[in-house]
Design an enzyme around this catalytic site. Structure first.
Site, PDB file in Angstrom:
ATOM      1  N   LEU A  82       0.809  -1.227   0.000  1.00 19.58           N
ATOM      2  CA  LEU A  82       0.000   0.000   0.000  1.00 19.58           C
ATOM      3  C   LEU A  82       0.837   1.269   0.000  1.00 19.58           C
ATOM      4  CD1 LEU A  82      -1.654  -1.970   2.470  1.00 19.58           C
ATOM      5  CD2 LEU A  82      -3.359  -0.398   1.586  1.00 19.58           C
ATOM      6  N   SER A  86       0.121   9.659  -2.164  1.00 17.25           N
ATOM      7  CA  SER A  86      -1.275   9.391  -2.531  1.00 17.25           C
ATOM      8  C   SER A  86      -2.138  10.619  -2.821  1.00 17.25           C
ATOM      9  CB  SER A  86      -1.933   8.588  -1.399  1.00 17.25           C
ATOM     10  OG  SER A  86      -2.076   9.398  -0.255  1.00 17.25           O
ATOM     11  N   THR A 131      -5.656   2.212  -7.528  1.00 19.17           N
ATOM     12  CA  THR A 131      -6.766   3.163  -7.493  1.00 19.17           C
ATOM     13  C   THR A 131      -7.571   3.146  -8.794  1.00 19.17           C
ATOM     14  OG1 THR A 131      -7.196   5.554  -7.544  1.00 19.17           O
ATOM     15  CG2 THR A 131      -5.025   4.880  -8.216  1.00 19.17           C
ATOM     16  N   ASP A 132      -8.826   3.574  -8.720  1.00 19.68           N
ATOM     17  CA  ASP A 132      -9.637   3.692  -9.944  1.00 19.68           C
ATOM     18  C   ASP A 132      -9.158   4.848 -10.825  1.00 19.68           C
ATOM     19  OD1 ASP A 132     -10.496   5.829  -8.358  1.00 19.68           O
ATOM     20  OD2 ASP A 132     -12.639   5.374  -8.533  1.00 19.68           O
ATOM     21  N   GLU A 133      -8.308   5.732 -10.270  1.00 20.45           N
ATOM     22  CA  GLU A 133      -7.892   6.916 -11.031  1.00 20.45           C
ATOM     23  C   GLU A 133      -7.036   6.561 -12.244  1.00 20.45           C
ATOM     24  OE1 GLU A 133      -6.805  10.310  -8.624  1.00 20.45           O
ATOM     25  OE2 GLU A 133      -7.944   9.537  -6.925  1.00 20.45           O
ATOM     26  N   TYR A 156      -0.059  11.677 -10.078  1.00 18.61           N
ATOM     27  CA  TYR A 156      -0.381  10.594  -9.135  1.00 18.61           C
ATOM     28  C   TYR A 156      -0.927   9.377  -9.883  1.00 18.61           C
ATOM     29  CZ  TYR A 156      -3.271   7.786  -5.973  1.00 18.61           C
ATOM     30  OH  TYR A 156      -3.859   6.729  -5.306  1.00 18.61           O
ATOM     31  N   LYS A 160       0.666   5.581 -10.469  1.00 18.06           N
ATOM     32  CA  LYS A 160      -0.003   4.351 -10.035  1.00 18.06           C
ATOM     33  C   LYS A 160      -0.247   3.438 -11.248  1.00 18.06           C
ATOM     34  CE  LYS A 160      -1.356   3.305  -6.458  1.00 18.06           C
ATOM     35  NZ  LYS A 160      -0.727   2.625  -5.283  1.00 18.06           N
ATOM     36  N   HIS A 290      -8.449  18.291 -13.588  1.00 18.80           N
ATOM     37  CA  HIS A 290      -9.389  17.672 -12.640  1.00 18.80           C
ATOM     38  C   HIS A 290     -10.310  16.665 -13.326  1.00 18.80           C
ATOM     39  CE1 HIS A 290     -12.129  18.688  -8.949  1.00 18.80           C
ATOM     40  NE2 HIS A 290     -11.817  17.406  -9.023  1.00 18.80           N
TER      41      HIS A 290
HETATM   42  P1  NAD Z   1      -1.624   7.560   2.764  1.00 15.11           P
HETATM   43  O1  NAD Z   1      -0.932   8.674   2.052  1.00 15.11           O
HETATM   44  O2  NAD Z   1      -2.548   7.844   3.883  1.00 15.11           O
HETATM   45  O3  NAD Z   1      -0.539   6.525   3.331  1.00 15.11           O
HETATM   46  C1  NAD Z   1       0.614   6.168   2.597  1.00 15.11           C
HETATM   47  C2  NAD Z   1       1.584   5.514   3.574  1.00 15.11           C
HETATM   48  O4  NAD Z   1       2.754   5.137   2.813  1.00 15.11           O
HETATM   49  C3  NAD Z   1       2.069   6.448   4.688  1.00 15.11           C
HETATM   50  O5  NAD Z   1       2.046   5.775   5.927  1.00 15.11           O
HETATM   51  C4  NAD Z   1       3.493   6.802   4.283  1.00 15.11           C
HETATM   52  O6  NAD Z   1       4.337   7.057   5.393  1.00 15.11           O
HETATM   53  C5  NAD Z   1       3.903   5.537   3.535  1.00 15.11           C
HETATM   54  N1  NAD Z   1       4.984   5.790   2.572  1.00 15.11           N
HETATM   55  C6  NAD Z   1       5.056   6.793   1.659  1.00 15.11           C
HETATM   56  N2  NAD Z   1       6.207   6.706   0.967  1.00 15.11           N
HETATM   57  C7  NAD Z   1       6.874   5.619   1.431  1.00 15.11           C
HETATM   58  C8  NAD Z   1       8.113   4.997   1.126  1.00 15.11           C
HETATM   59  N3  NAD Z   1       8.911   5.501   0.155  1.00 15.11           N
HETATM   60  N4  NAD Z   1       8.486   3.890   1.785  1.00 15.11           N
HETATM   61  C9  NAD Z   1       7.690   3.372   2.781  1.00 15.11           C
HETATM   62  N5  NAD Z   1       6.511   3.932   3.133  1.00 15.11           N
HETATM   63  C10 NAD Z   1       6.107   5.038   2.468  1.00 15.11           C
HETATM   64  O7  NAD Z   1      -2.351   6.723   1.602  1.00 15.11           O
HETATM   65  P2  NAD Z   1      -3.706   5.904   1.635  1.00 15.11           P
HETATM   66  O8  NAD Z   1      -4.827   6.809   1.296  1.00 15.11           O
HETATM   67  O9  NAD Z   1      -3.758   5.088   2.853  1.00 15.11           O
HETATM   68  O10 NAD Z   1      -3.486   4.957   0.381  1.00 15.11           O
HETATM   69  C11 NAD Z   1      -2.847   3.688   0.510  1.00 15.11           C
HETATM   70  C12 NAD Z   1      -2.795   3.003  -0.846  1.00 15.11           C
HETATM   71  O11 NAD Z   1      -4.114   2.845  -1.359  1.00 15.11           O
HETATM   72  C13 NAD Z   1      -2.023   3.802  -1.898  1.00 15.11           C
HETATM   73  O12 NAD Z   1      -1.287   2.883  -2.679  1.00 15.11           O
HETATM   74  C14 NAD Z   1      -3.118   4.477  -2.718  1.00 15.11           C
HETATM   75  O13 NAD Z   1      -2.681   4.680  -4.052  1.00 15.11           O
HETATM   76  C15 NAD Z   1      -4.216   3.436  -2.649  1.00 15.11           C
HETATM   77  N6  NAD Z   1      -5.603   3.957  -2.768  1.00 15.11           N
HETATM   78  C16 NAD Z   1      -6.029   4.992  -1.992  1.00 15.11           C
HETATM   79  C17 NAD Z   1      -7.346   5.427  -2.094  1.00 15.11           C
HETATM   80  C18 NAD Z   1      -7.895   6.538  -1.216  1.00 15.11           C
HETATM   81  O14 NAD Z   1      -9.033   6.970  -1.412  1.00 15.11           O
HETATM   82  N7  NAD Z   1      -7.153   7.015  -0.220  1.00 15.11           N
HETATM   83  C19 NAD Z   1      -8.211   4.822  -3.007  1.00 15.11           C
HETATM   84  C20 NAD Z   1      -7.738   3.770  -3.805  1.00 15.11           C
HETATM   85  C21 NAD Z   1      -6.428   3.342  -3.671  1.00 15.11           C
HETATM   86  P1  TYD Z   2      -9.461  14.139  -2.880  1.00 13.47           P
HETATM   87  O1  TYD Z   2      -9.943  13.816  -1.509  1.00 13.47           O
HETATM   88  O2  TYD Z   2      -8.161  14.875  -3.041  1.00 13.47           O
HETATM   89  O3  TYD Z   2      -9.425  12.747  -3.689  1.00 13.47           O
HETATM   90  P2  TYD Z   2      -9.154  12.463  -5.268  1.00 13.47           P
HETATM   91  O4  TYD Z   2      -8.643  13.678  -5.927  1.00 13.47           O
HETATM   92  O5  TYD Z   2      -8.110  11.392  -5.187  1.00 13.47           O
HETATM   93  O6  TYD Z   2     -10.464  12.007  -5.817  1.00 13.47           O
HETATM   94  O7  TYD Z   2     -10.572  14.967  -3.634  1.00 13.47           O
HETATM   95  C1  TYD Z   2     -11.883  14.451  -3.802  1.00 13.47           C
HETATM   96  C2  TYD Z   2     -12.641  15.437  -4.667  1.00 13.47           C
HETATM   97  O8  TYD Z   2     -12.800  16.667  -3.958  1.00 13.47           O
HETATM   98  C3  TYD Z   2     -11.908  15.794  -5.964  1.00 13.47           C
HETATM   99  O9  TYD Z   2     -12.855  15.956  -7.010  1.00 13.47           O
HETATM  100  C4  TYD Z   2     -11.252  17.130  -5.652  1.00 13.47           C
HETATM  101  C5  TYD Z   2     -12.223  17.762  -4.663  1.00 13.47           C
HETATM  102  N1  TYD Z   2     -11.605  18.678  -3.650  1.00 13.47           N
HETATM  103  C6  TYD Z   2     -12.133  19.950  -3.454  1.00 13.47           C
HETATM  104  O10 TYD Z   2     -13.115  20.368  -4.114  1.00 13.47           O
HETATM  105  N2  TYD Z   2     -11.559  20.754  -2.507  1.00 13.47           N
HETATM  106  C7  TYD Z   2     -10.487  20.353  -1.774  1.00 13.47           C
HETATM  107  O11 TYD Z   2      -9.987  21.158  -0.935  1.00 13.47           O
HETATM  108  C8  TYD Z   2      -9.958  19.044  -1.971  1.00 13.47           C
HETATM  109  C9  TYD Z   2      -8.775  18.546  -1.185  1.00 13.47           C
HETATM  110  C10 TYD Z   2     -10.560  18.224  -2.927  1.00 13.47           C
END
Ligand code: NAD
Ligand code: TYD
Length: 350
Positions: A82, A86, A131-133, A156, A160, A290
Site C-alpha cells: 500500500l 497518494s 486506485t480507480d484513477e 499521481y 499508479k 481535474h
Molecule cells: P496515505 O498517504 O494515507 O498513506 C501512505 C503511507 O505510505 C504512509 O504511511 C506513508 O508514510 C507511507 N509511505 C510513503 N512513501 C513511502 C516509502 N517511500 N516507503 C515506505 N513507506 C512510504 O495513503 P492511503 O490513502 O492510505 O493509500 C494507501 C494506498 O491505497 C495507496 O497505494 C493508494 O494509491 C491506494 N488507494 C487509496 C485510495 C484513497 O481513497 N485514499 C483509493 C484507492 C487506492
Molecule cells: P481528494 O480527496 O483529493 O481525492 P481524489 O482527488 O483522489 O479524488 O478529492 C476528492 C474530490 O474533492 C476531488 O474531485 C477534488 C475535490 N476537492 C475539493 O473540491 N476541494 C479540496 O480542498 C480538496 C482537497 C478536494
C-alpha cells in the site's frame, strides 16, 4: 507462523488493513514497513502495536538493501503493498516523489519478491493496491471495468498506472504470483486532513472557508475504509493470480452535494442553526486536469468472491464525523507546522 509484509501500514488505509490482519490472523506475523512520511502516523496503530504478531520497521520501499534484508530475515509468504504518495494535489506540485515511491518503490519490492520466491512461486503472493484513477475520467454515464483501458491524467494516477503495468509485467514475464485491486475514493477515521472529507470536517469545526474546486460538479464514488480493508483481506486470500479486481462503493456524489451533506451533519453535532456551516462554502480555482467523474463497476468482486460493502454511507459518515470530533489529539498532532505550510501554499495560490 507466516510472515506477511504490509507496506504503508502507518497510513490511512494501511493502518486499517494492519489492524484487521493482526487481530484476525494470530497465525500471521505482520511486518509493517513504512517510511513515516507526513502521511504516516504510528498513532493510527497504538491499539495493536504491543501485539506479539506485529512488527514495525521504519524504512523506505525504495531502499533495496533494506528490502532485501527484510526478505532474507522474514522469508515473507506474502506482500500487501500500500505504501505510496497518494495525494493528487501534491503530485501536481512535486511529481518526482510520486515517480520515486510509486514506481521505483514498487519495482524494488517486485525484484525482491522475484529473487526470494523464485524456487517456489506457488506458495507466495504479491498483492498490489491501486486506485480507480488509473482509468482516467468518465462523462456523465458509464463505469470503469477491470478491462477499461488505462488513461491516467495526473502525475499521481500516471505513477499508479505505471506501477500497475509493472506488476502485471512481472506476472507475464517472470510468472510472479500477483494480484491487483483498483479501488474508488475511501473515507473514514485516520485520513490525513488534506483529502476532501477530513479537510471539510476540520474546517467546519474551526469555522474556516470550505474550498470547493471549480463548480463542485466532479463526481467521486465513496467507500468506507473498513470495507476496503475487508475487500483486501478477501482478495489476498481468495483472489486469482494475474487477476485485477475493482472495488467501489456504488455510491456516487458530486463534491458540492457531499460538502453540503457534511455541513448539515456538522450543524447538528455542533448545535449550530441549520445552514450555518454551508455559509463557509467557498468556490476556488479548479484543480489542474481535474477528472470529472469516477465510477466503479465491482460486480466481479461481488460475484466471484462474494464481497459486499457492509457500512451504509449515512452510517459511515456518522462514524467518520464522530471520530474526528473525538480524536482532537490525533488531529492536533497532524495539523503541525508542516501541514500549516502545505495548506498556506495550496490554498493561497488558488
Ligand atoms: P496515505 O498517504 O494515507 O498513506 C501512505 C503511507 O505510505 C504512509 O504511511 C506513508 O508514510 C507511507 N509511505 C510513503 N512513501 C513511502 C516509502 N517511500 N516507503 C515506505 N513507506 C512510504 O495513503 P492511503 O490513502 O492510505 O493509500 C494507501 C494506498 O491505497 C495507496 O497505494 C493508494 O494509491 C491506494 N488507494 C487509496 C485510495 C484513497 O481513497 N485514499 C483509493 C484507492 C487506492
Ligand atoms: P481528494 O480527496 O483529493 O481525492 P481524489 O482527488 O483522489 O479524488 O478529492 C476528492 C474530490 O474533492 C476531488 O474531485 C477534488 C475535490 N476537492 C475539493 O473540491 N476541494 C479540496 O480542498 C480538496 C482537497 C478536494
Amino acid at each position: 507462523m507466516k510472515n506477511i509484509l504490509i507496506t504503508g501500514g502507518a497510513g490511512f488505509i494501511g493502518s486499517h488493513v494492519v489492524r484487521n490482519f493482526v487481530n484476525k490472523y494470530p497465525q500471521y506475523n505482520i511486518v509493517n514497513l513504512d517510511l513515516l512520511t507526513y502521511a504516516g502516523n504510528l498513532e493510527n496503530l497504538t491499539d495493536i502495536d504491543a501485539k506479539s504478531n506485529y512488527t514495525f520497521v521504519k524504512g523506505d520501499i525504495c531502499d533495496d538493501k533494506l528490502v532485501n534484508r527484510l526478505f532474507e530475515k522474514y522469508r515473507f509468504a506474502g506482500v500487501i503493498h500500500l505504501a505510496a504518495e497518494s495525494h493528487v494535489d501534491r503530485s501536481i506540485t512535486d511529481p518526482m516523489s510520486f515517480i520515486r515511491t510509486n514506481i521505483v518503490g514498487t519495482v524494488t519490492l517486485l525484484n525482491a519478491a522475484k529473487n526470494f520466491w523464485k524456487d517456489n512461486f506457488e506458495a507466495h503472493r504479491f498483492y498490489h493496491i491501486s486506485t480507480d484513477e488509473v482509468y482516467g475520467s468518465l462523462g456523465s454515464e458509464g463505469f470503469f471495468y477491470e478491462n477499461t483501458p488505462y488513461g491516467p491524467h495526473s502525475p499521481y494516477s500516471a505513477s499508479k498506472a505505471s506501477s500497475d503495468h509493472l506488476v502485471r509485467a512481472y506476472y507475464h514475464t517472470y510468472g510472479l504470483p500477483v494480484v491487483i485491486s483498483n479501488c474508488s475514493n475511501n473515507y473514514g477515521p485516520n485520513q490525513f486532513p488534506e483529502k476532501l472529507l477530513p479537510l471539510i470536517i476540520n474546517n467546519i469545526k474551526n469555522n474556516k472557508p470550505l474550498p470547493v474546486y471549480g463548480k463542485g460538479e466532479n463526481v467521486r464514488d465513496w467507500l468506507y475504509v473498513e470495507d476496503h480493508a475487508y475487500a483486501i483481506d478477501l482478495i489476498f486470500h481468495k483472489g486469482k493470480n494475474g487477476e485485477t479486481y475493482n472495488i467501489g462503493g456504488e455510491n456516487e456524489w458530486t463534491n458540492i452535494k457531499l460538502v453540503n451533506k457534511l455541513c448539515e451533519i456538522m450543524d447538528g453535532k455542533l448545535h449550530r442553526v441549520s445552514g450555518t456551516s454551508a455559509q463557509l462554502i467557498t468556490y476556488v480555482k479548479d484543480r489542474a486536469g481535474h477528472d470529472l467523474r469516477y465510477a466503479i463497476n465491482c460486480k466481479k468482486l461481488q460475484t466471484e468472491l462474494g464481497w459486499q460493502p457492509t457500512v451504509t454511507f449515512d452510517k459511515g459518515l456518522e462514524k467518520t464525523v464522530n471520530w474526528y470530533l473525538k480524536n482532537t489529539h490525533w488531529l492536533q498532532n497532524v495539523l503541525s507546522g508542516d501541514y500549516e505550510k502545505y495548506y498556506q501554499n495550496q490554498y493561497q495560490k488558488r
